[in-house]
Design an enzyme around this catalytic site. Sequence first.
Site, PDB file in Angstrom:
ATOM      1  N   GLU A 269      24.799 -19.388   4.903  1.00 51.83           N
ATOM      2  CA  GLU A 269      24.749 -18.396   3.827  1.00 51.83           C
ATOM      3  C   GLU A 269      24.197 -19.150   2.628  1.00 51.83           C
ATOM      4  OE1 GLU A 269      24.839 -16.527   0.777  1.00 51.83           O
ATOM      5  OE2 GLU A 269      26.934 -17.160   0.661  1.00 51.83           O
ATOM      6  N   CYS A 303      24.903 -16.881  -5.809  1.00 51.28           N
ATOM      7  CA  CYS A 303      23.667 -16.691  -5.049  1.00 51.28           C
ATOM      8  C   CYS A 303      23.162 -15.250  -5.122  1.00 51.28           C
ATOM      9  CB  CYS A 303      23.843 -17.125  -3.596  1.00 51.28           C
ATOM     10  SG  CYS A 303      25.303 -16.495  -2.801  1.00 51.28           S
TER      11      CYS A 303
END
Length: 495
Positions: A269, A303
């Site tokens: 991820e 993110c």
Amino acid sequence: MNDDPLQAWEGRPMTANEPRFHLPGMLIGGEWTPTGENGQAEVRAPYDGALVARVPAGGPRDVDRAVRAAAEALRRDDFPRSDRVRVLEQTAAALNDRRDHFARAIALESAKPLKTARVEAARAVETFAFAAAEARTFTGDVVPMDATPPGAHKTGFTLRVPVGVVAAISPFNFPLNLVAHKVAPAIAAGCPVVLKPASQTPVSALLLAELLDGLGVPAGWINVVTGGGGTVGDALATHDDVAYVTFTGSAEVGWAMAAKAPRKKVRLELGSNSPLIVDSPSDWQTAASKVSMAGFAHAGQSCISTQRVYVHRGIAGGFLDELLPRVEDLRLGDPMDEHTDVSCLITRDDTARMKEWVNEAVAGGAKLLTGGEAIDHGVFRPTVLEGPPAGTRVQCEEIFGPIITVTRYDDFDEALQMADESRYGLQAGVFTTDLGKALKAARSLHFGGVLINDVPTSRADQQPYGGVRDSGNTREGPAYAIQEMTETRLITLQP
């Protein structure tokens, strides 16, 4: 575990060498180890340099002991599903009771503003609760063997069995909830875990491990080794007895790790430079309000922080008139102040990088609308740039800081094309009241998630969360992570 060790400091000054948290060390095979292979390391608050804790500085030998303990736990098979459900449910309840305790740890070690840290602590409660629910219900399938002649008189079904020892490597920016997103599904799936938290922010992870240990997790099922990525992280990801690696961090580090472990399941991820399209017609006032926080929460160190904003030319003036005062009103400063909205970046090097990237964009022709400078304690003023060239780093790389860019467009297809021109693909947002445009965006944008009438910074902990391209190769969320942490085993019975 004390309800809140910080209470001991209230009413008297702290000295530079007194840690705010006294931790028992790292957890290996059910035993707490105060010193690692490389001694101890200090964890200092990014904002003011205060000593948060001293933790073991682990190394490859510590990793080997932890992985061997986890492999032995898997062989013992002494943590049945009913016990795992109990632990997950009790952890959710205990976290809920101690939300402020964990929030203060998060705020100290990561400089996440306290009110934002409280949101993270509450989300970790939900992550464990969803994992508990999945642990009760995940199951295999019945296979209709007799649907073909070779399967006549056979009964077939599948089991979902643990993939093996899980190596969990977590980042600094969500030091509790992203640990929860790795540890809770592993417990649910029946996989022993070796966790390496970020070296800048290991305190929340160790407090969570202490909580789990106190709830009766058998020895070896939860292990935590603290230390650097180049020592502990690499040794963990490449260990022969690790079957599954779950990593959250930068694209460069993640893909390099996957290359070093080609025969493992390495689930990544990674980062992004999340785009938001604000079309006309749309509720652009709400979009501006949301962007004013979504681009700057935790100093943009997420993110899915909103980064590239594409606004229809016909509403761009009004959008900026709504956005800029909100950005300039954000409260900057100490993360432990209840009123702070934006605090410092994780390192002073990152603060300096913000100034360098802004200067590059302005030199290339971007307009600096607000911000663009550092103030005390490594805090960088929330910054809005308009019209940076496509090749500048603020536009094509992941900023991971409190900067957003605004680009005007004329045609919706043009906006879709610009939003999609990225090596990343985690989440994108689109504000529009045109259903046709919304559906077109959902079909055409190459991202793991397309959020209509919301910013890309939105995440529910039960959703399938992950990206494509350089944003990774997995989907997190307890139900989806458990699916990946188990393997399908076919069983057939013939009378």
